[in-house]
Scaffold this motif. Structure first.
Motif, PDB file in Angstrom:
ATOM      1  N   CYS A  35       4.326  -9.207   2.567  1.00  0.00           N
ATOM      2  CA  CYS A  35       3.794  -8.593   3.781  1.00  0.00           C
ATOM      3  C   CYS A  35       3.153  -9.705   4.599  1.00  0.00           C
ATOM      4  O   CYS A  35       2.512 -10.598   4.043  1.00  0.00           O
ATOM      5  N   ASN A  36       3.347  -9.662   5.888  1.00  0.00           N
ATOM      6  CA  ASN A  36       2.740 -10.680   6.738  1.00  0.00           C
ATOM      7  C   ASN A  36       2.581 -10.149   8.155  1.00  0.00           C
ATOM      8  O   ASN A  36       3.039  -9.052   8.475  1.00  0.00           O
ATOM      9  N   LEU A  37       1.930 -10.947   8.972  1.00  0.00           N
ATOM     10  CA  LEU A  37       1.599 -10.544  10.331  1.00  0.00           C
ATOM     11  C   LEU A  37       2.836 -10.176  11.144  1.00  0.00           C
ATOM     12  O   LEU A  37       2.796  -9.267  11.977  1.00  0.00           O
ATOM     13  N   LEU A  38       3.960 -10.845  10.887  1.00  0.00           N
ATOM     14  CA  LEU A  38       5.174 -10.589  11.655  1.00  0.00           C
ATOM     15  C   LEU A  38       6.000  -9.444  11.098  1.00  0.00           C
ATOM     16  O   LEU A  38       6.814  -8.861  11.820  1.00  0.00           O
ATOM     17  N   ASP A  39       5.839  -9.143   9.830  1.00  0.00           N
ATOM     18  CA  ASP A  39       6.576  -8.037   9.208  1.00  0.00           C
ATOM     19  C   ASP A  39       5.611  -7.244   8.338  1.00  0.00           C
ATOM     20  O   ASP A  39       5.388  -7.555   7.176  1.00  0.00           O
ATOM     21  N   GLN A  40       5.031  -6.224   8.918  1.00  0.00           N
ATOM     22  CA  GLN A  40       3.977  -5.438   8.284  1.00  0.00           C
ATOM     23  C   GLN A  40       4.515  -4.198   7.576  1.00  0.00           C
ATOM     24  O   GLN A  40       3.782  -3.245   7.315  1.00  0.00           O
ATOM     25  N   LEU A  76      -3.246   4.206  -7.046  1.00  0.00           N
ATOM     26  CA  LEU A  76      -2.887   4.305  -8.462  1.00  0.00           C
ATOM     27  C   LEU A  76      -3.697   3.357  -9.335  1.00  0.00           C
ATOM     28  O   LEU A  76      -3.520   3.330 -10.553  1.00  0.00           O
ATOM     29  N   GLY A  77      -4.566   2.567  -8.698  1.00  0.00           N
ATOM     30  CA  GLY A  77      -5.364   1.607  -9.444  1.00  0.00           C
ATOM     31  C   GLY A  77      -4.640   0.321  -9.758  1.00  0.00           C
ATOM     32  O   GLY A  77      -5.082  -0.457 -10.620  1.00  0.00           O
ATOM     33  N   VAL A  78      -3.521   0.073  -9.068  1.00  0.00           N
ATOM     34  CA  VAL A  78      -2.741  -1.146  -9.290  1.00  0.00           C
ATOM     35  C   VAL A  78      -3.348  -2.302  -8.503  1.00  0.00           C
ATOM     36  O   VAL A  78      -3.665  -2.154  -7.319  1.00  0.00           O
ATOM     37  N   GLU A  79      -3.511  -3.446  -9.149  1.00  0.00           N
ATOM     38  CA  GLU A  79      -3.932  -4.645  -8.436  1.00  0.00           C
ATOM     39  C   GLU A  79      -2.751  -5.184  -7.631  1.00  0.00           C
ATOM     40  O   GLU A  79      -1.597  -5.126  -8.079  1.00  0.00           O
ATOM     41  N   LEU A  80      -3.032  -5.716  -6.453  1.00  0.00           N
ATOM     42  CA  LEU A  80      -1.979  -6.146  -5.544  1.00  0.00           C
ATOM     43  C   LEU A  80      -1.983  -7.648  -5.347  1.00  0.00           C
ATOM     44  O   LEU A  80      -3.040  -8.279  -5.258  1.00  0.00           O
ATOM     45  N   GLN A  81      -0.782  -8.204  -5.287  1.00  0.00           N
ATOM     46  CA  GLN A  81      -0.569  -9.560  -4.787  1.00  0.00           C
ATOM     47  C   GLN A  81       0.353  -9.448  -3.580  1.00  0.00           C
ATOM     48  O   GLN A  81       1.328  -8.687  -3.612  1.00  0.00           O
ATOM     49  N   VAL A  82       0.040 -10.183  -2.521  1.00  0.00           N
ATOM     50  CA  VAL A  82       0.865 -10.179  -1.308  1.00  0.00           C
ATOM     51  C   VAL A  82       1.428 -11.567  -1.088  1.00  0.00           C
ATOM     52  O   VAL A  82       0.688 -12.550  -1.002  1.00  0.00           O
ATOM     53  N   SER A  83       2.749 -11.649  -1.032  1.00  0.00           N
ATOM     54  CA  SER A  83       3.424 -12.920  -0.792  1.00  0.00           C
ATOM     55  C   SER A  83       3.955 -12.975   0.631  1.00  0.00           C
ATOM     56  O   SER A  83       3.810 -12.020   1.401  1.00  0.00           O
ATOM     57  N   SER A  84       4.588 -14.084   0.984  1.00  0.00           N
ATOM     58  CA  SER A  84       5.149 -14.287   2.325  1.00  0.00           C
ATOM     59  C   SER A  84       4.084 -14.191   3.406  1.00  0.00           C
ATOM     60  O   SER A  84       4.349 -13.753   4.521  1.00  0.00           O
TER      61      SER A  84
END
Length: 299
Positions: free
Chosen positions: A167-172, A186-194
């Motif tokens: 996920c990023n500023l140009l593609d949300q 759901l209580g899932v920890e998130l990592q966001v790439s790109s």
């Protein structure tokens, strides 16, 4: 207009993906590469970064194993190899990743593609990954997904600890689709790439492959940031900090100098920008339609 909330320690939201190949830096002798990596990791540690992500290809893991600060403050995320290499190979390579990095255990093991979990051997693969967690080799397990994979539905079935989405500023898309919020619920920890849209925010001579055909839109987005006198790196990180679920933002860094620039940007005041105006994914052909492919999914 959306302005992200302040974080007391924004650098703790970063997950460092070290670039060890000479992609953005001049080639260096092996000894110099290791010394440069030590300086990078120490700079990250001093700046408050507490997470590193690795990958099983190339020489990155071995170099990390020779360069950790002591004592190391980092929680490490490891990726599996593709399930097409066989389940025994997936498990053995995850163990080998720990050995190469000199670690008795790591923080997170992620199945490198949610598609591997949807195949005929998906449940067996997940059982192997869970088995490594049960043996204490990894504290948490999860998977890397695209929005099209239906990650929140998969998470309901498998109950992962961590999911990584791009996920990023140009593609949300991941945020706009509600997947980030659903996973957080759901209580899932998130990592966001790109986070930096594969460099598309920064311009340069070559347009990243995922953005071919969108050059005019990219130019307009960069012009909008320039007119607002906002540094693209600062905008990208501020947007990431605004995302629901307080995700870890995976940022690729090749040198201590780049690390210092990222740290400066992540601590900068949030710009007063309407993020939605920069969402090129919203205007992509087929955007929002069921099954539509992402504009950019690369890290």
């Amino acid at each position: 207009m959306t302005i992200p909330p302040a974080r007391s320690a924004p650098a703790s939201a970063l997950a460092l993906a070290v670039v060890t190949e000479p992609l953005r830096a001049a080639p260096a002798a092996p000894g110099a590469r290791e010394e440069n990596l030590r300086a990078l990791l120490q700079t990250a540690s001093d700046g408050g970064v507490r997470a590193v992500v690795s990958r099983p290809d190339g020489d990155q893991e071995r170099l990390l194993g020779h360069a950790w600060p002591f004592p190391s403050p980092f929680e490490v995320t490891v990726l599996t190899v593709a399930s097409t290499e066989g389940l025994d190979r997936v498990e053995a390579r995850a163990r080998r990743s720990l050995e190469r990095m000199g670690l008795p255990r790591a923080g997170v093991l992620l199945v490198s593609s949610a598609a591997d979990l949807a195949g005929s051997e998906g449940r067996a693969l997940w059982d192997r990954v869970q088995g490594l967690k049960d043996r204490g080799l990894f504290k948490k397990v999860g998977f890397v997904a695209e929005v099209d994979d239906g990650p929140s539905l998969l998470a309901r079935r498998l109950t992962p600890d961590v999911v990584r989405l791009s996920c990023n500023l140009l593609d949300q898309t991941a945020c706009r689709s509600g997947e980030l919020e659903a996973l957080g619920a759901l209580g899932v920890e998130l990592q966001v790439s790109s986070v930096f849209a594969k460099g598309a925010l920064f311009g340069g001579s070559a347009t990243p492959e995922a953005w071919h055909g969108r050059e005019l839109d990219l130019s307009r987005a960069r012009r909008r940031l320039a007119e607002a006198r906002v540094d693209p790196m600062q905008a990208a990180l501020a947007y990431g900090l605004s995302l629901p679920g307080d995700p870890k933002l995976v940022v690729s860094v090749a040198s201590a100098a780049e690390m210092r620039a990222v740290l400066a940007a992540v601590h900068a005041p949030a710009p007063a920008i309407d993020w939605a105006e920069l969402d090129l994914g919203r205007s992509a052909p087929g955007a929002g339609a069921p099954g539509a492919r992402r504009v950019s999914s690369a890290a």
